[in-house]
Design an enzyme around this catalytic site. Structure first.
Site, PDB file in Angstrom:
ATOM      1  N   LYS A 184       0.980  -1.168  -0.096  1.00  0.00           N
ATOM      2  CA  LYS A 184       0.106  -0.009   0.050  1.00  0.00           C
ATOM      3  C   LYS A 184       0.900   1.216  -0.080  1.00  0.00           C
ATOM      4  O   LYS A 184       1.611   1.639   1.027  1.00  0.00           O
ATOM      5  CB  LYS A 184      -0.796   0.130   1.217  1.00  0.00           C
ATOM      6  CG  LYS A 184      -2.406   0.814   1.072  1.00  0.00           C
ATOM      7  CD  LYS A 184      -2.420   2.044   0.635  1.00  0.00           C
ATOM      8  CE  LYS A 184      -2.077   3.137   1.980  1.00  0.00           C
ATOM      9  NZ  LYS A 184      -1.692   4.385   1.466  1.00  0.00           N
ATOM     10  N   GLU A 260       8.958   1.369  11.524  1.00  0.00           N
ATOM     11  CA  GLU A 260       9.775   2.385  11.485  1.00  0.00           C
ATOM     12  C   GLU A 260       9.157   3.674  11.571  1.00  0.00           C
ATOM     13  O   GLU A 260       8.535   4.201  10.734  1.00  0.00           O
ATOM     14  CB  GLU A 260      10.801   1.959  10.225  1.00  0.00           C
ATOM     15  CG  GLU A 260      12.208   2.694  10.561  1.00  0.00           C
ATOM     16  CD  GLU A 260      12.295   4.137  10.051  1.00  0.00           C
ATOM     17  OE1 GLU A 260      11.743   5.119  10.665  1.00  0.00           O
ATOM     18  OE2 GLU A 260      12.436   4.252   8.721  1.00  0.00           O
ATOM     19  N   CYS A 294      13.697  10.248   7.590  1.00  0.00           N
ATOM     20  CA  CYS A 294      13.558   9.711   9.075  1.00  0.00           C
ATOM     21  C   CYS A 294      14.869   9.850   9.915  1.00  0.00           C
ATOM     22  O   CYS A 294      14.710  10.104  11.213  1.00  0.00           O
ATOM     23  CB  CYS A 294      12.850   8.434   8.998  1.00  0.00           C
ATOM     24  SG  CYS A 294      14.078   7.287   8.301  1.00  0.00           S
ATOM     25  N   GLU A 393       9.368  15.906  15.325  1.00  0.00           N
ATOM     26  CA  GLU A 393      10.019  15.598  13.972  1.00  0.00           C
ATOM     27  C   GLU A 393       9.461  16.724  12.881  1.00  0.00           C
ATOM     28  O   GLU A 393       8.060  16.489  12.755  1.00  0.00           O
ATOM     29  CB  GLU A 393       9.638  14.029  13.395  1.00  0.00           C
ATOM     30  CG  GLU A 393      10.189  13.819  12.070  1.00  0.00           C
ATOM     31  CD  GLU A 393       9.939  12.492  11.750  1.00  0.00           C
ATOM     32  OE1 GLU A 393       8.813  11.775  11.957  1.00  0.00           O
ATOM     33  OE2 GLU A 393      11.015  11.733  11.466  1.00  0.00           O
TER      34      GLU A 393
END
Ligand SMILES: NC(=O)C1=CN([C@@H]2O[C@H](COP(=O)(O)OP(=O)(O)OC[C@H]3O[C@@H](n4cnc5c(N)ncnc54)[C@H](O)[C@@H]3O)[C@@H](O)[C@H]2O)C=CC1
Ligand code: BAL
Length: 491
Positions: A184, A260, A294, A393
């Protein structure tokens, strides 16, 4: 590598299920935009629960048939190597699609994302016929074997920042170990993966083994997460959605979940370094992929003894990172993925100023007349580790500079975060390098460089950055295999 830029007139946007592109049940679509122009690239088919069900059924049928799962490792290796060769043959087309859909510099798509995807696939293909099962110590009248078997049907739910590259971290080891896969893609970047599926089929991957269903997270992603016939989900994305997958597993079949979920990685600079190579690495650490990465090194933790000269040099270097048209070979910072995300990054920049940090470089949206979503490299000084710009983040080209007095304070601040994906450390002193590297709670610590290591080393985080396993290297095989103990009594 350079690319002959021929923008495709159309893109295949239907789900790839059971060996071919198929219409969705409901026929709904959504737009995918070129982030560098704000203009529509294509209407993508919106896969929903019914389409996910078809894809999972195809994956399950292929798995049970043994068309892939029961091939010998050597047979699988040959097909996967052919798959890698065909990606390489189509590298220009795939790199261009990636850049048009993601906004990242074509230079990066051609020279990082695509080559790394190909090498990752080759590495796992090559590994597959070289891994042995084990015998355990047992009495002489017992044969005790520990064998690995594929988990079955793997769902890969993907982010938009490295669509092909992160997909390959999951697809390559899952296929190499004999699983069937349903991918996906992120709704913002479905195009390259839809093209990849046809290339896999051309390479000889049997029908149903690799399926790609584009669609929204709360519909297609949720359906995959809750599916009773999916054995494992490997996810990369936000912590918020990662937590949903833990819930989906609990509410369905307790499928294996591997997450993750990003980071707020420190770059620690001790007082003994050579500035020139170090500032280049720090700049790459927070600017590569527009900071939509990331493992971006977004907290610069620097010794007060060298802060001023280091920052002066860093700013000179950062100014050489050209923001602009991703198709221009000189561009190093492309467009942010979409307008809402750009607004989110800009709101963090406002918040940083409101919290009292000093904006000393950048901070603005640029190139507005392109219609694209560009932000210039941004540096905050005078940051304390409790500010939002040091804790959350941002996923944009924003660096927070924190000054420290000694190594112990550097380590304390580096570890004072909910995340633990990566860290970089710069020093000429091997003793300090070893001691600090071992003290940092992160999945990857790079010393005197900004790096995630290559496809052979495990990648994943401590704390809220990761859960359940690692991507890359042999560790990735653990995600997608069960170990079975066969205890055989001899008579
Ligand atoms: N770890 C990383 O590399 C990434 C981190 N992020 C972080 O996440 C933030 C938000 O980015 P998003 O694109 O919104 O990431 P996200 O976590 O929402 O999306 C990642 C994937 O999860 C799917 N998804 C979303 N909602 C879902 C749901 N309710 N159920 C099942 N699947 C769902 C999406 O369709 C996509 O395929 C970014 O600003 C960044 O901070 C985003 C992308 C990659
Ligand atoms: N740094 C590559 C992987 C990711 O951003 O998800």
């Amino acid at each position: 590598m350079t690319v002959d830029i021929k923008i495709p007139a159309t893109f295949e946007t239907r789900p790839f299920i059971d060996g071919d592109y198929r219409s969705t049940e409901r026929g709904e679509t959504f737009a995918t935009l070129n982030p560098a122009t704000g203009r529509e690239l294509a209407q993508v088919c919106a896969g929903e629960e019914a389409d996910i069900n078809r894809a999972v059924a195809a994956a399950r049928a292929s798995f049970e048939s043994g068309s892939w799962s029961r091939q010998t490792p050597r047979q699988r290796k040959k097909t996967l190597l052919r798959f890698a060769d065909l990606i390489e043959k189509n590298i220009e087309e795939l790199a261009l699609i990636e850049t048009l859909d993601c906004g990242k510099p074509l230079n990066d798509s051609c020279n990082v994302d695509l080559p790394d995807s190909i090498e990752t696939l080759r590495w796992h293909a090559e590994a597959t016929d070289k891994l042995h099962d084990q015998m355990s110590p047992a009495p002489l009248d017992v044969v005790s074997m520990i064998v690995r078997e594929p988990v079955g049907v793997v769902g890969a739910v993907l982010p938009w920042n490295f669509p092909l590259f992160v997909a390959m971290w999951k697809i390559a080891p899952a296929l190499a170990t004999g699983n069937s896969v349903v991918v996906k893609p992120a709704e913002l970047t479905s195009l390259s993966l839809l093209r990849l599926a046809a290339i896999a089929a051309e390479a000889g991957l049997p029908e149903g083994v690799l399926n790609v269903v584009p669609g929204m997270g709360p519909t297609a992603g949720r359906a995959l997460g809750l599916h009773m016939d999916v054995d494992c989900i490997s996810f990369t994305g936000s912590g918020e959605v990662g937590r949903y997958f833990l819930k989906y597993a609990a509410e369905s079949n307790m499928k294996r979940i591997v997450l993750e979920c990003g980071g707020k990685s420190p770059a620690i600079v001790l007082d003994d370094v050579d500035f020139t190579p170090v500032v280049e690495q720090i700049a790459a650490g927070f600017l590569f992929c527009q900071g939509e990465n990331c493992s971006a090194g977004t907290r610069l933790i620097v010794s007060e003894k060298i802060r001023e000269p280091l920052l002066a040099k860093l700013k000179e270097t950062v100014k050489t990172w050209k923001v602009g048209d991703p198709l221009d070979p000189a561009t190093k910072i492309g467009a942010m993925i979409e307008e809402p995300h750009m607004r989110k990054v800009l709101s963090y920049i406002e918040k940083g100023q409101f919290e009292g940090a000093k904006l000393t470089l950048g901070g603005q949206q640029v190139l507005k007349d392109t219609g694209g979503f560009f932000i210039e490299p941004t540096i905050f000084e005078g940051v304390t580790n409790d500010m939002a710009i040091a804790r959350e983040e941002i996923f944009g080209p924003v660096l927070s500079v924190i000054t420290v007095r000694d190594d112990a304070e550097a380590v304390r601040i580096a570890n004072d975060t909910n995340y633990g994906l990566a860290a970089s450390l710069y020093t000429n002193d091997l003793n300090r390098a070893h001691l600090i590297a071992r003290s940092i709670r992160a999945g990857t610590v790079s010393v005197n460089c900004y790096s995630e290591g290559d496809f052979a080393v495990p990648f994943g985080g401590y704390k809220e950055s990761g859960f359940g396993g690692k991507d890359k290297g042999f560790a990735a095989h653990d995600q997608y295999t069960e170990t079975k103990a066969i205890w055989m009594q001899l008579r």
